[in-house]
Design a protein around this motif. Structure first.
Motif, PDB file in Angstrom:
ATOM      1  N   VAL A  18       0.847  -1.189   0.000  1.00 12.01           N
ATOM      2  CA  VAL A  18       0.000   0.000   0.000  1.00 12.01           C
ATOM      3  C   VAL A  18       0.885   1.244   0.000  1.00 12.01           C
ATOM      4  O   VAL A  18       1.876   1.321   0.747  1.00 12.01           O
ATOM      5  CB  VAL A  18      -0.907  -0.004   1.247  1.00 12.01           C
ATOM      6  N   LEU A  19       0.567   2.208  -0.849  1.00 10.51           N
ATOM      7  CA  LEU A  19       1.268   3.483  -0.807  1.00 10.51           C
ATOM      8  C   LEU A  19       0.847   4.173   0.486  1.00 10.51           C
ATOM      9  O   LEU A  19      -0.264   4.682   0.594  1.00 10.51           O
ATOM     10  CB  LEU A  19       0.922   4.334  -2.021  1.00 10.51           C
ATOM     11  N   ALA A  20       1.735   4.175   1.456  1.00 11.59           N
ATOM     12  CA  ALA A  20       1.361   4.507   2.838  1.00 11.59           C
ATOM     13  C   ALA A  20       1.371   6.001   3.130  1.00 11.59           C
ATOM     14  O   ALA A  20       1.230   6.385   4.287  1.00 11.59           O
ATOM     15  CB  ALA A  20       2.289   3.777   3.806  1.00 11.59           C
ATOM     16  N   HIS A  21       1.546   6.839   2.132  1.00  9.77           N
ATOM     17  CA  HIS A  21       1.555   8.284   2.345  1.00  9.77           C
ATOM     18  C   HIS A  21       1.127   8.949   1.038  1.00  9.77           C
ATOM     19  O   HIS A  21       1.187   8.328  -0.032  1.00  9.77           O
ATOM     20  CB  HIS A  21       2.943   8.765   2.766  1.00  9.77           C
ATOM     21  N   PRO A  22       0.704  10.204   1.098  1.00  9.31           N
ATOM     22  CA  PRO A  22       0.183  10.851  -0.126  1.00  9.31           C
ATOM     23  C   PRO A  22       1.276  11.427  -1.012  1.00  9.31           C
ATOM     24  O   PRO A  22       1.039  12.380  -1.741  1.00  9.31           O
ATOM     25  CB  PRO A  22      -0.719  11.953   0.443  1.00  9.31           C
ATOM     26  N   TYR A  23       2.467  10.862  -0.951  1.00  6.91           N
ATOM     27  CA  TYR A  23       3.542  11.340  -1.816  1.00  6.91           C
ATOM     28  C   TYR A  23       4.314  10.162  -2.387  1.00  6.91           C
ATOM     29  O   TYR A  23       4.286   9.047  -1.872  1.00  6.91           O
ATOM     30  CB  TYR A  23       4.486  12.289  -1.060  1.00  6.91           C
ATOM     31  N   LEU A  24       5.008  10.449  -3.486  1.00  8.93           N
ATOM     32  CA  LEU A  24       5.788   9.447  -4.193  1.00  8.93           C
ATOM     33  C   LEU A  24       7.112  10.088  -4.565  1.00  8.93           C
ATOM     34  O   LEU A  24       7.141  11.209  -5.077  1.00  8.93           O
ATOM     35  CB  LEU A  24       5.042   9.007  -5.459  1.00  8.93           C
ATOM     36  N   ARG A  25       8.196   9.403  -4.276  1.00 12.45           N
ATOM     37  CA  ARG A  25       9.505   9.958  -4.640  1.00 12.45           C
ATOM     38  C   ARG A  25       9.703   9.854  -6.151  1.00 12.45           C
ATOM     39  O   ARG A  25       9.284   8.891  -6.782  1.00 12.45           O
ATOM     40  CB  ARG A  25      10.619   9.233  -3.886  1.00 12.45           C
ATOM     41  N   ALA A  26      10.356  10.847  -6.710  1.00 15.98           N
ATOM     42  CA  ALA A  26      10.555  10.912  -8.155  1.00 15.98           C
ATOM     43  C   ALA A  26      11.232   9.644  -8.654  1.00 15.98           C
ATOM     44  O   ALA A  26      12.210   9.172  -8.082  1.00 15.98           O
ATOM     45  CB  ALA A  26      11.395  12.133  -8.515  1.00 15.98           C
ATOM     46  N   GLY A  27      10.679   9.070  -9.722  1.00 13.66           N
ATOM     47  CA  GLY A  27      11.234   7.850 -10.289  1.00 13.66           C
ATOM     48  C   GLY A  27      10.633   6.579  -9.741  1.00 13.66           C
ATOM     49  O   GLY A  27      10.753   5.519 -10.351  1.00 13.66           O
TER      50      GLY A  27
END
Length: 431
Positions: free
Chosen positions: A176-185
């Motif tokens: 699960v994407l556990a936070h509302p952000y995604l690191r670039a790439g």
């Protein structure tokens, strides 16, 4: 009676049963009511914050949560689920302990995996709040009450959008994407329930830093009513395909539109690889805007060696004491990191109104969530004379900022704010 009441226990406090057995000798006893909970502990720094997500599946709402993979032969985890009419409800609508199973059913080989359980959607109404707690306490450095421990408890406000959304976001490892952000790439997958739907995106600029708590928003330049689109996807991809975003920014994922399915928007912040921490000179200098003038930040940025210039700034603030300077750096940027972990949404957490107070004043001693969504923060000794000060945040949700909170700014905060800034800059230990 003991067995019936045990269903309504919440870790750290005993709940009275909302539905007591009737027909007892002497009549039914009045239910015991709980005091309003204090949510300050949810803003503490912990290494493993519970971050559940949901997906609508037919007549059910399925809950997903990353947890450590259990040892071979050990049982799957159990979750305590409690529904509340509001954050300050004095007794629950219902509560039960449910076993969770791996998702997908095949056990993962990694240190963590996704677990899931489902509830009938008819039991969940918009505006209620779902509390999800680990039924077995974890060995963590817990705050005063497990209700406040983000390593063992999470609270999900059940909006109409959350109750209807038939997809969730997974990272490239299948967690699960556990936070509302995604690191670039890094990659993200839109995991649908039912027929696959097309996924499009638009990229917008991220938000501006928060204004000081005494600033009158009416005197500020009017913000644009809509954000300008920086770029967008040339063609849709199918849900289930890995998406990668090469540039930082606020992305609006547009999911749906096929076979009569409505298009639903989910915001996703794409950030630098060091996020929520800071490693480059700009990442260290920008959060100093709450303590410095624009001219000072320009000097830091234009210095021959900006990182060493930042060190000199803190050494000067610490009166030349290197030990104190290191401690101030650790505490200040540690708060920036926690603010990014807890408050990020349409922009980095330290840029938000709640992040502003968290970075300069530190974590509040008390947090209340009122039924209308308002948050009250209390600092026991933030005043100029060491008196208690309260701040109010009102929810201002939008499509691209569903968890946005706006500080109620007051002119009387000006003196205490400048005093707090001076404590950082004039060798005194900041609270």
């Amino acid at each position: 009676m003991k067995k019936r009441e045990a269903i309504y226990e919440r870790p750290g406090a005993v709940l009275a049963a909302a539905l007591l057995l009737t027909g007892l000798a002497g009549g039914a006893a009045a239910p015991r009511l709980l005091a309003p909970p204090d949510f300050a502990g949810l803003y503490h720094a912990v290494p493993n914050r519970l971050a559940p997500t949901t997906r609508r599946e037919g007549d059910s709402l399925r809950i997903f949560l990353n947890q450590p993979s259990p040892a071979l032969g050990s049982p799957a985890p159990a979750w305590r689920l409690t529904a509340w009419a509001s954050y300050e409800a004095k007794q629950p609508l219902w509560q039960e302990v449910r076993p969770a199973r791996p998702y997908p059913r095949k056990m993962a080989a990694g240190p963590a995996q996704v677990f899931t359980t489902a509830l009938l959607a008819s039991r969940l109404a918009p505006s209620t709040v779902l509390q999800i707690s680990l039924d077995q306490p974890t060995l963590t450095n817990q705050p005063a009450s497990p209700d406040q421990d983000p390593a063992t408890t999470a609270w999900l406000p059940l909006t109409a959008e959350r109750l209807a959304r038939p997809f969730m976001l997974l990272d490239s490892m299948g967690l699960v994407l556990a936070h509302p952000y995604l690191r670039a790439g890094q990659g993200v997958v839109v995991a649908m329930f039912g027929a696959s739907q097309p996924v499009r995106w638009r990229r917008y600029p991220t938000g501006t830093p928060a204004l000081p708590p005494f600033a009158d928003p009416r005197t500020q330049p009017a913000a644009p009513r809509t954000l300008g689109v920086l770029d967008s996807s040339a063609a849709p991809v199918a849900a289930g395909e890995l998406l990668r975003f090469p540039q930082n920014g606020l992305y609006a994922l547009k999911v749906g539109g096929s076979g009569g399915e409505p298009v639903r928007t989910v915001p996703l912040l794409v950030v630098q690889n060091s996020f929520p921490g800071q490693s480059t000179a700009p990442e260290l200098i920008e959060p100093l805007r709450y303590l410095t003038t624009s001219a000072e930040r320009q000097q830091l940025t234009q210095a021959a060696e900006p990182k060493k210039a930042v060190d000199r700034f803190w050494l000067q603030a610490a009166g030349g004491d290197q030990t104190r300077a290191r401690d101030m750096i650790r505490r200040y940027y540690g708060r920036v990191t926690v603010a990014n972990e807890v408050f990020s949404g349409h922009k980095a957490g330290w840029l938000t109104d709640r992040g502003l107070l968290y970075v300069v004043l530190g974590p509040p001693q008390s947090v209340r969530h009122l039924p209308d969504g308002t948050e009250h923060w209390r600092y026991d000794d933030a005043g100029r004379q060491g008196e208690a000060v309260a701040f109010t945040f009102r929810p201002r949700p939008s499509t691209l900022a569903p968890d946005n909170y706006e500080l109620v700014r007051r002119p009387e905060y000006e003196l205490l704010w400048y005093a707090a800034v001076e404590r950082w800059r004039k060798t005194m230990s900041a609270r």
